[in-house]
Design an enzyme around this catalytic site. Structure first.
Site, mmCIF file in Angstrom:
data_model
loop_
_atom_site.group_PDB
_atom_site.id
_atom_site.type_symbol
_atom_site.label_atom_id
_atom_site.label_comp_id
_atom_site.label_asym_id
_atom_site.label_seq_id
_atom_site.Cartn_x
_atom_site.Cartn_y
_atom_site.Cartn_z
ATOM 1 N N TYR B 58 129.498 -17.404 42.484
ATOM 2 C CA TYR B 58 128.592 -16.291 42.781
ATOM 3 C C TYR B 58 127.512 -16.733 43.758
ATOM 4 O O TYR B 58 127.065 -17.887 43.727
ATOM 5 C CB TYR B 58 127.941 -15.773 41.490
ATOM 6 N N GLU B 59 127.069 -15.800 44.585
ATOM 7 C CA GLU B 59 126.026 -16.052 45.569
ATOM 8 C C GLU B 59 124.748 -16.593 44.927
ATOM 9 O O GLU B 59 123.940 -17.250 45.575
ATOM 10 C CB GLU B 59 125.720 -14.736 46.298
ATOM 11 N N SER B 60 124.563 -16.314 43.657
ATOM 12 C CA SER B 60 123.369 -16.775 42.953
ATOM 13 C C SER B 60 123.416 -18.269 42.652
ATOM 14 O O SER B 60 122.410 -18.850 42.256
ATOM 15 C CB SER B 60 123.214 -15.997 41.648
ATOM 16 N N GLY B 61 124.580 -18.904 42.812
ATOM 17 C CA GLY B 61 124.687 -20.335 42.581
ATOM 18 C C GLY B 61 125.499 -20.722 41.358
ATOM 19 O O GLY B 61 125.580 -21.891 41.006
ATOM 20 N N GLY B 138 124.257 -12.750 52.073
ATOM 21 C CA GLY B 138 125.050 -13.905 52.471
ATOM 22 C C GLY B 138 126.327 -13.540 53.204
ATOM 23 O O GLY B 138 127.177 -14.408 53.427
#
Lengths: 323, 261, 323, 261
Positions: B58-61, B138
């Site tokens: 996920y883009e959140s990490g 992103g």
């Protein structure tokens, strides 16, 4: 160019780092400043944004990767003339009404906007943290963004590509906020700050700034921090002020402390769509509360119970000690 | 499987169809960069069917999430608790994505053109837009670095499938090459819509209609596309979701129908 | 250019990641390869180096920030023709005899040496991990290093300096090892790797490499890793092999597991000064042991008791769970 | 303080003198980047005297160490357990050091010249040296980024205080400027040796003798220096260590005389 000399920290300055939000905003945010508020969905420093609104700061440049509800509120309060961001939306829950009025109709006034992508913003913070004149990244080739953002430029690599050809790459400039605010789970009185769950770009945003304020759910004893030094994401030397402000990240969340207020995210699209309603919301919840503790109390314990989370302890690791 | 108590004989919704088609496209893939919504359903269904070892980033990490509940955002607390790793944005975008570890990225857009370039910034002029959209997030990085990109669009209209984008936020490899920079991935290779599936092979190739969903005609799709849409030599009709796929999607992946609207 | 496609990992490959050191070295180290061994004083992958010696690899380029005892041993065993490093010494305990003979006297053969500084090496790994053509850093201005290392070059910033002048900065090229070995406290069978204490440049060295082998003190259940995802420094997608090899970092240390063998560091200067004695040491301790378990057993439990450490648990944090 | 039981009336050793002089120079400093040995003694003594809030940062990534034992290396396990923070090398060198957070860096060298340039690479030609030294480590970065640099050299000889370096590993700001790059720090500002203290103000200035230790003559220092050493207008004689300084050093900082050789 920033330097360590600008820091408040160090010998004799330790006791002075812990202060109320009111004092931190008064000391570190001035009209015309560049202010970074970071926290990627998690640990958004909302309470800091609200106090900036209460103190009526003007002409700010706000730097924030995901410009969301707190930015829309600061825009509506007239604090912000310039925005540097890579995502201007209410998470996945809808639109930011004030931001759209400002950009689409200059209503009530124009908003200067520097548009980047997420990694472009990350690289700007990294370059700022590391005093680099630029940071390269493999983005933007063929994008229209460089045509509307003169900050995005190209550099030729001094090394040939694998096929022997000359290689170009886009770069972004460093950002050096006058002050960065982040929210965290806990810190000690010196400013050693521990964050878990999503860690976002907080450490880089702090290091990039001339001054840094850490807002925390809990102020803990030195021993708590020192029992797990790898958990310290921001060391004391990078922090100028520590503000204790429980639940200061609402409507976002603090992993292990309280959950995200998804209902408020959904509600914000409707609130912000109507400028009168939005200003009424600010009157009631920001100007109408003396500080974040009053905001928290106004929401009520029953409300907070709805965001409560159960326990899921990490389990310890062993750092060992010399026998 | 007659008399299935879970209702797999109920009519298939558009969301279900899109999720199933996208899940099938993930066969054999190892890492996917996914947003929330239909990509969540597609990746979770793929993990239960064609791509058992699939790691969702996920883009959140978050890497290797094992959520207790269906996540409501890419940063939902339930994605973090029990995950295999959580990394900073610098590591996520730098080492994981730009480092070349993502097989498939899912992206959405307000507008897409025949080369798979995307607009998520503005409708109208950038300086004074009629609609200000959220921007890249992103997406620029996913397009530049993932080996390929899947786009899922619920609505297939000439406005969103545009002959000319109002603004190119997120360029595919052809625009990158024209800018003098060699792209690292193939760009958009699959577009899955309410009407069918468009595909392209990579740089130099344009999106072609490769499959229509049951009951949809080629003419319908062409009429809904803002450019002169080409059709693959061998046009397929999408295989309808199997009862097994539907049962997994309805009972295991999204029993509360959060995204199965 | 490396890509995710080169990885062994992913669907169906999970069970196959856990393997003995012998198998990992046989599979991932070939004559002529560029091999990175990282671990800054802490968690040095010594056992991996010894197995490379046992298997008689030749013509390797070794990349290691602090080329210390394990590199001296690999040099003496004839495995290495090129070294890329920023510190070639036996920690603060003295000299590396074989390395000095190779460089000072080409005895028994020359050693090609690419000399960097520590941050130059860090930036090479970062650039490798992030597929960047170069990485800028504020080092090397006025140094003689660029005159002996053509890899260190200059780039002109496309942004003017604060005073309006044109700014130049040195850059280093990416490094892409064929394989990186690191040592860690623990990993799960998928390769999710947790490290605490000094974390060095391990994550970047793994991401920079085409293949990566993680050597661990403990192979743990999935639940142990998942209880603390922030502790995972290297996610599974970056790892090709997991080798269980307790005490594999000796004579360096593993925080919380065993302490540093300072006596051996001091002894190495004398051992390595005499090429006959050094080759005798290799015969006895590397060629003469079938694997690292045999090396550990040969040292004896009494020896290991001398390096034992007491407990110092970190204390847990709460990740929370939805109620 | 007569009859002091801890032996502060014992003769002062060279190590003790160097540690005390270096500690005094740290007055008012907040962050120091230190190696092991004399810098350890100097920084620990400074924390107990002239710089109570001093934070020691180690090249290994440790910030704010509270060691249970005197550390034997910059990466000693006792520095980690109980520390305030441990950061990666990328953060240490990038954000902490290059980011400008270090007031004073301690460096050593095989050779130093009058401009404070250092050689830690080779004696002789780099391509075929008579002695291969360890190289830079992080010295290039400390010099380029710390606000100022202290050098502690036990031995003061014409070979080590060289007119011309065999190789310049670690350049001071004058060489950086000549290379067209504006330096961020002042370079070497203090050199503390067995004979006295040399100082320079920053770019454009050369090292001058500012103090001799008790019993040392200016001529002795000049004879031990490989270049025509200039002397400050007001040359001082080092104040001998006080009994309080010696007591702290001997009893609290290094009771086992690990570095107080």
């Amino acid at each position: 160019m920033r330097g360590a000399v600008e820091r408040t920290a160090g010998a004799g300055g330790v006791a002075g780092k812990v202060m109320p939000m009111r004092e931190a905003v008064a000391a570190f945010v001035h009209d015309g400043d560049t202010v970074s508020l970071e926290g990627f969905t998690h640990l958004i420093p909302t309470a800091a944004g609200h106090e900036i609104i209460r103190q009526g700061r003007r002409d700010l440049t706000v730097v924030r990767m995901t410009a969301d509800i707190v930015v829309d509120q600061m825009l509506a309060a007239g604090c912000v003339t310039r925005l540097v961001s890579s995502f201007v939306g209410n998470s996945s829950a809808g639109s930011l009404g004030e931001l759209r009025r400002r950009i689409e109709h200059a209503d009530p006034e124009p908003l200067a906007f520097e548009e980047y992508s997420h990694y472009g913003m990350v690289c700007r913070y990294v370059a700022g943290a590391q005093r680099l004149p630029f940071h390269p990244l493999r983005s933007y080739a063929g994008s229209d963004l460089p045509s509307v953002n003169p900050g995005i430029r190209k550099v030729t690599s001094p090394y040939p590509a694998a096929d022997g050809s000359t290689e170009e790459i886009y770069v972004v400039p460093p950002v050096h906020p006058d002050v960065t605010f982040i929210h965290a789970q806990r810190a000690d009185r010196r400013g050693n700050t521990q964050i878990w769950g999503l860690t976002g770009v907080q450490a880089e945003a702090v290091y990039a700034a001339r001054k840094a304020v850490v807002v925390v759910e809990e102020l803990v004893a030195d021993e708590v921090i020192r029992a797990d030094p790898n958990r310290t994401l921001v060391p004391a030397h990078a922090v100028d002020a520590v503000v204790l402000c429980p639940r200061g990240a609402h409507p976002s969340f603090a992993q292990g402390y309280y959950d995200r207020d998804n209902a408020f995210y959904r509600a914000w699209s409707a609130i912000s769509k109507d400028p009168v309603r939005l200003r009424g919301w600010l009157e009631e919840w920001v100007y109408g509360t003396a500080d974040h503790a009053a905001y928290v109390a106004k929401l009520g314990e029953e409300f907070w119970a709805g965001l409560a989370v159960g326990e899921a302890p990490s389990g310890p690791v062993d750092y060992g000690r010399r026998l | 499987m007659s008399g299935d108590p879970t209702g797999s004989t109920r009519p298939v919704t558009s969301s279900e169809l899109l999720s199933v088609v996208a899940a099938r496209e993930l066969a054999g893939r190892r890492t996917v960069f996914a947003g929330i919504g239909l990509p969540t359903l597609a990746t979770e269904l793929a993990r239960l069917t064609v791509a058992p070892g699939l790691e969702v980033v996920y883009e959140s990490g978050v890497c290797g999430a094992h959520p207790s509940h269906l996540p409501e955002t890419i940063a939902d607390a339930v994605l973090i608790t029990g995950a295999e790793a959580v990394v900073s944005m610098a590591t996520l975008f730098g080492s994981v994505l730009q480092g070349g570890h993502i097989d498939v990225g899912f992206l959405g857009a307000a507008q897409i053109d025949r080369w798979g370039n995307l607009n998520t910034s503005v409708i109208g002029e950038w300086e004074s837009p009629s609609v200000r959209l959220p921007g890249s997030g992103g997406a620029v990085e996913v397009m530049a670095n993932a080996r390929e990109v899947f786009v899922v669009m619920r609505r297939h209209t000439p406005r969103s499938f545009a002959d000319v984008l109002d603004f190119c936020t997120t360029p595919g490899p052809d625009r990158a090459l024209a800018d003098g920079i060699r792209p690292l991935g193939a760009g958009v290779t699959r577009v899955i819509t309410e009407l069918g599936v468009l595909a392209r092979a990579g740089a130099g190739d344009e999106l072609r209609l490769v499959a229509v969903h049951p009951g949809v005609s080629v003419e319908q799709v062409r009429a809904a596309t803002g450019w002169e849409l080409k059709t693959a030599d061998r046009l397929a009709t999408t295989d309808p979701p199997t009862s097994a796929e539907l049962r997994l999607l309805r009972d295991d992946v999204d029993p509360n129908r959060v995204y199965l609207r």
